[in-house]
Design a protein around this motif. Structure first.
Motif, PDB file in Angstrom:
ATOM      1  N   GLU A 185       0.825  -1.199   0.000  1.00  0.00           N
ATOM      2  CA  GLU A 185       0.000   0.000   0.000  1.00  0.00           C
ATOM      3  C   GLU A 185       0.863   1.253   0.000  1.00  0.00           C
ATOM      4  OE1 GLU A 185      -3.945  -1.698   2.258  1.00  0.00           O
ATOM      5  OE2 GLU A 185      -2.534  -0.529   3.421  1.00  0.00           O
ATOM      6  N   VAL A 186       0.516   2.198  -0.870  1.00  0.00           N
ATOM      7  CA  VAL A 186       1.186   3.493  -0.878  1.00  0.00           C
ATOM      8  C   VAL A 186       0.655   4.281   0.311  1.00  0.00           C
ATOM      9  CG1 VAL A 186       1.558   5.651  -2.126  1.00  0.00           C
ATOM     10  CG2 VAL A 186       1.494   3.481  -3.374  1.00  0.00           C
ATOM     11  N   ILE A 187       1.558   4.626   1.217  1.00  0.00           N
ATOM     12  CA  ILE A 187       1.187   5.381   2.415  1.00  0.00           C
ATOM     13  C   ILE A 187       1.112   6.865   2.105  1.00  0.00           C
ATOM     14  CG2 ILE A 187       1.909   6.015   4.746  1.00  0.00           C
ATOM     15  CD1 ILE A 187       3.410   3.308   4.793  1.00  0.00           C
ATOM     16  N   SER A 188       2.134   7.347   1.396  1.00  0.00           N
ATOM     17  CA  SER A 188       2.158   8.772   1.073  1.00  0.00           C
ATOM     18  C   SER A 188       3.033   9.017  -0.141  1.00  0.00           C
ATOM     19  CB  SER A 188       2.672   9.595   2.263  1.00  0.00           C
ATOM     20  OG  SER A 188       4.017   9.280   2.541  1.00  0.00           O
ATOM     21  N   ILE A 189       2.770  10.149  -0.763  1.00  0.00           N
ATOM     22  CA  ILE A 189       3.609  10.623  -1.846  1.00  0.00           C
ATOM     23  C   ILE A 189       3.679  12.134  -1.701  1.00  0.00           C
ATOM     24  CG2 ILE A 189       1.696  10.697  -3.496  1.00  0.00           C
ATOM     25  CD1 ILE A 189       3.809   9.816  -5.633  1.00  0.00           C
ATOM     26  N   ALA A 190       4.906  12.661  -1.697  1.00  0.00           N
ATOM     27  CA  ALA A 190       5.092  14.092  -1.468  1.00  0.00           C
ATOM     28  C   ALA A 190       6.110  14.648  -2.447  1.00  0.00           C
ATOM     29  CB  ALA A 190       5.558  14.334  -0.032  1.00  0.00           C
TER      30      ALA A 190
ATOM     31  N   GLY B 117       9.129  14.245 -14.283  1.00  0.00           N
ATOM     32  CA  GLY B 117       7.774  14.038 -14.770  1.00  0.00           C
ATOM     33  C   GLY B 117       6.993  13.114 -13.863  1.00  0.00           C
ATOM     34  N   MET B 118       5.675  13.230 -13.970  1.00  0.00           N
ATOM     35  CA  MET B 118       4.806  12.337 -13.211  1.00  0.00           C
ATOM     36  C   MET B 118       3.425  12.331 -13.822  1.00  0.00           C
ATOM     37  SD  MET B 118       4.094  15.464 -11.592  1.00  0.00           S
ATOM     38  CE  MET B 118       5.524  15.743 -10.667  1.00  0.00           C
ATOM     39  N   GLN B 119       2.744  11.232 -13.591  1.00  0.00           N
ATOM     40  CA  GLN B 119       1.332  11.123 -13.904  1.00  0.00           C
ATOM     41  C   GLN B 119       0.742  10.247 -12.816  1.00  0.00           C
ATOM     42  OE1 GLN B 119       0.227   9.772 -17.829  1.00  0.00           O
ATOM     43  NE2 GLN B 119      -1.769   9.103 -17.107  1.00  0.00           N
ATOM     44  N   LEU B 120      -0.151  10.803 -12.038  1.00  0.00           N
ATOM     45  CA  LEU B 120      -0.731  10.082 -10.911  1.00  0.00           C
ATOM     46  C   LEU B 120      -2.242  10.254 -10.937  1.00  0.00           C
ATOM     47  CD1 LEU B 120       1.843  11.305  -8.270  1.00  0.00           C
ATOM     48  CD2 LEU B 120       1.752   9.022  -9.289  1.00  0.00           C
ATOM     49  N   ASP B 121      -2.956   9.173 -10.647  1.00  0.00           N
ATOM     50  CA  ASP B 121      -4.418   9.200 -10.635  1.00  0.00           C
ATOM     51  C   ASP B 121      -4.955   8.377  -9.469  1.00  0.00           C
ATOM     52  OD1 ASP B 121      -5.057  10.569 -13.227  1.00  0.00           O
ATOM     53  OD2 ASP B 121      -3.939   8.859 -14.055  1.00  0.00           O
ATOM     54  N   ASP B 122      -6.114   8.774  -8.986  1.00  0.00           N
ATOM     55  CA  ASP B 122      -6.948   7.981  -8.080  1.00  0.00           C
ATOM     56  C   ASP B 122      -6.386   7.722  -6.694  1.00  0.00           C
ATOM     57  OD1 ASP B 122      -8.867   7.824 -10.119  1.00  0.00           O
ATOM     58  OD2 ASP B 122      -7.890   6.073 -10.978  1.00  0.00           O
ATOM     59  N   PHE B 123      -5.656   8.679  -6.118  1.00  0.00           N
ATOM     60  CA  PHE B 123      -5.174   8.533  -4.739  1.00  0.00           C
ATOM     61  C   PHE B 123      -6.385   8.418  -3.815  1.00  0.00           C
ATOM     62  CE2 PHE B 123      -3.535  10.033  -0.660  1.00  0.00           C
ATOM     63  CZ  PHE B 123      -2.342   9.340  -0.581  1.00  0.00           C
ATOM     64  N   ASN B 124      -6.353   7.460  -2.884  1.00  0.00           N
ATOM     65  CA  ASN B 124      -7.472   7.305  -1.950  1.00  0.00           C
ATOM     66  C   ASN B 124      -6.979   6.843  -0.585  1.00  0.00           C
ATOM     67  OD1 ASN B 124      -7.156   4.473  -1.985  1.00  0.00           O
ATOM     68  ND2 ASN B 124      -8.748   4.163  -3.498  1.00  0.00           N
ATOM     69  N   HIS B 125      -7.861   6.284   0.225  1.00  0.00           N
ATOM     70  CA  HIS B 125      -7.548   5.888   1.601  1.00  0.00           C
ATOM     71  C   HIS B 125      -6.734   4.597   1.707  1.00  0.00           C
ATOM     72  CE1 HIS B 125     -11.056   3.529   0.550  1.00  0.00           C
ATOM     73  NE2 HIS B 125     -10.721   2.701   1.521  1.00  0.00           N
ATOM     74  N   GLN B 126      -6.615   3.832   0.603  1.00  0.00           N
ATOM     75  CA  GLN B 126      -5.895   2.562   0.690  1.00  0.00           C
ATOM     76  C   GLN B 126      -4.702   2.479  -0.269  1.00  0.00           C
ATOM     77  OE1 GLN B 126      -8.110  -1.030  -0.158  1.00  0.00           O
ATOM     78  NE2 GLN B 126      -6.678  -2.247   1.038  1.00  0.00           N
ATOM     79  N   ASN B 127      -4.895   2.730  -1.544  1.00  0.00           N
ATOM     80  CA  ASN B 127      -3.830   2.723  -2.541  1.00  0.00           C
ATOM     81  C   ASN B 127      -3.065   1.407  -2.608  1.00  0.00           C
ATOM     82  OD1 ASN B 127      -4.292   5.528  -3.272  1.00  0.00           O
ATOM     83  ND2 ASN B 127      -3.523   5.955  -1.237  1.00  0.00           N
ATOM     84  N   ALA B 128      -3.820   0.307  -2.705  1.00  0.00           N
ATOM     85  CA  ALA B 128      -3.219  -1.026  -2.818  1.00  0.00           C
ATOM     86  C   ALA B 128      -2.666  -1.221  -4.228  1.00  0.00           C
ATOM     87  CB  ALA B 128      -4.257  -2.097  -2.503  1.00  0.00           C
ATOM     88  N   LEU B 129      -1.519  -1.879  -4.308  1.00  0.00           N
ATOM     89  CA  LEU B 129      -0.838  -2.086  -5.577  1.00  0.00           C
ATOM     90  C   LEU B 129      -0.918  -3.532  -6.050  1.00  0.00           C
ATOM     91  CD1 LEU B 129       2.457  -0.105  -4.848  1.00  0.00           C
ATOM     92  CD2 LEU B 129       0.457   0.685  -6.137  1.00  0.00           C
ATOM     93  N   MET B 130      -1.011  -3.705  -7.351  1.00  0.00           N
ATOM     94  CA  MET B 130      -0.763  -5.016  -7.953  1.00  0.00           C
ATOM     95  C   MET B 130       0.743  -5.220  -8.009  1.00  0.00           C
ATOM     96  SD  MET B 130      -3.493  -6.645  -8.581  1.00  0.00           S
ATOM     97  CE  MET B 130      -3.037  -7.914  -9.720  1.00  0.00           C
ATOM     98  N   GLY B 131       1.466  -4.114  -8.181  1.00  0.00           N
ATOM     99  CA  GLY B 131       2.912  -4.184  -8.230  1.00  0.00           C
ATOM    100  C   GLY B 131       3.524  -2.808  -8.382  1.00  0.00           C
ATOM    101  N   LEU B 132       4.816  -2.746  -8.125  1.00  0.00           N
ATOM    102  CA  LEU B 132       5.611  -1.538  -8.295  1.00  0.00           C
ATOM    103  C   LEU B 132       6.841  -1.946  -9.078  1.00  0.00           C
ATOM    104  CD1 LEU B 132       6.533   1.115  -5.666  1.00  0.00           C
ATOM    105  CD2 LEU B 132       8.333   0.016  -6.988  1.00  0.00           C
TER     106      LEU B 132
END
Length: 144
Positions: free
Chosen positions: A30-35, A79-94
């Motif tokens: 899970e992505v906890i934060s991105i800053a 560069g960046m492109q980020l979408d759909d940040f929410n309360h969980q942000n579970a990943l299939m993979g990184l």
């Protein structure tokens, strides 16, 4: 993401060691934060990862161990492109693609929530062992 690429990144060898000699996939992490900070510019991406064991709990779920918060520091963000940040942000993979002399791209493949990528000229990784506060895994017995 492969072990050879991680070993070329500061902190990458420690990440591989934490995951028992393998490049982690970060499945169900899970992505906890991105800053982002304009000084640099820099991006800090914090992900709660763990190892999935073959053991099964009485409720039928796999046992997770080796929890850690992994911080990816992307310097000279280009560069960046980020979408759909929410309360969980579970990943299939990184995944990480690139080379030290050309820059890196950290790609987030979503299961639920945040998706996208961040690119930069340099990358470093740090690991903080343990389960982050507020995680759904806090109640699970920690192994390691």
């Amino acid at each position: 993401m492969n072990t050879e690429l991680l070993n070329a990144v500061p902190g990458g060898a420690e990440l591989v060691e934490w995951f028992d000699g393998h490049a982690p996939r970060f499945h169900d992490a899970e992505v906890i934060s991105i800053a982002f900070d304009r000084a640099g510019p820099t991006c800090l991406l914090r992900v709660h990862g763990f190892k999935v064991t073959s053991a099964i709990k009485p409720d039928g779920h796999y046992v997770f161990e080796g929890h850690a918060v992994v911080t990816f520091r992307i310097d000279e963000t280009t560069g960046m492109q980020l979408d759909d940040f929410n309360h969980q942000n579970a990943l299939m993979g990184l995944s990480i693609v690139g080379r030290p002399d050309e820059g890196f791209r950290v790609e987030l493949d979503p299961a639920y929530g945040l998706s996208g990528f961040v690119e930069g000229r340099s990358l470093s990784i740090s690991i903080e062992p343990g389960i982050p506060p507020g995680s759904q895994y806090e109640v699970q017995d920690e192994v390691r």
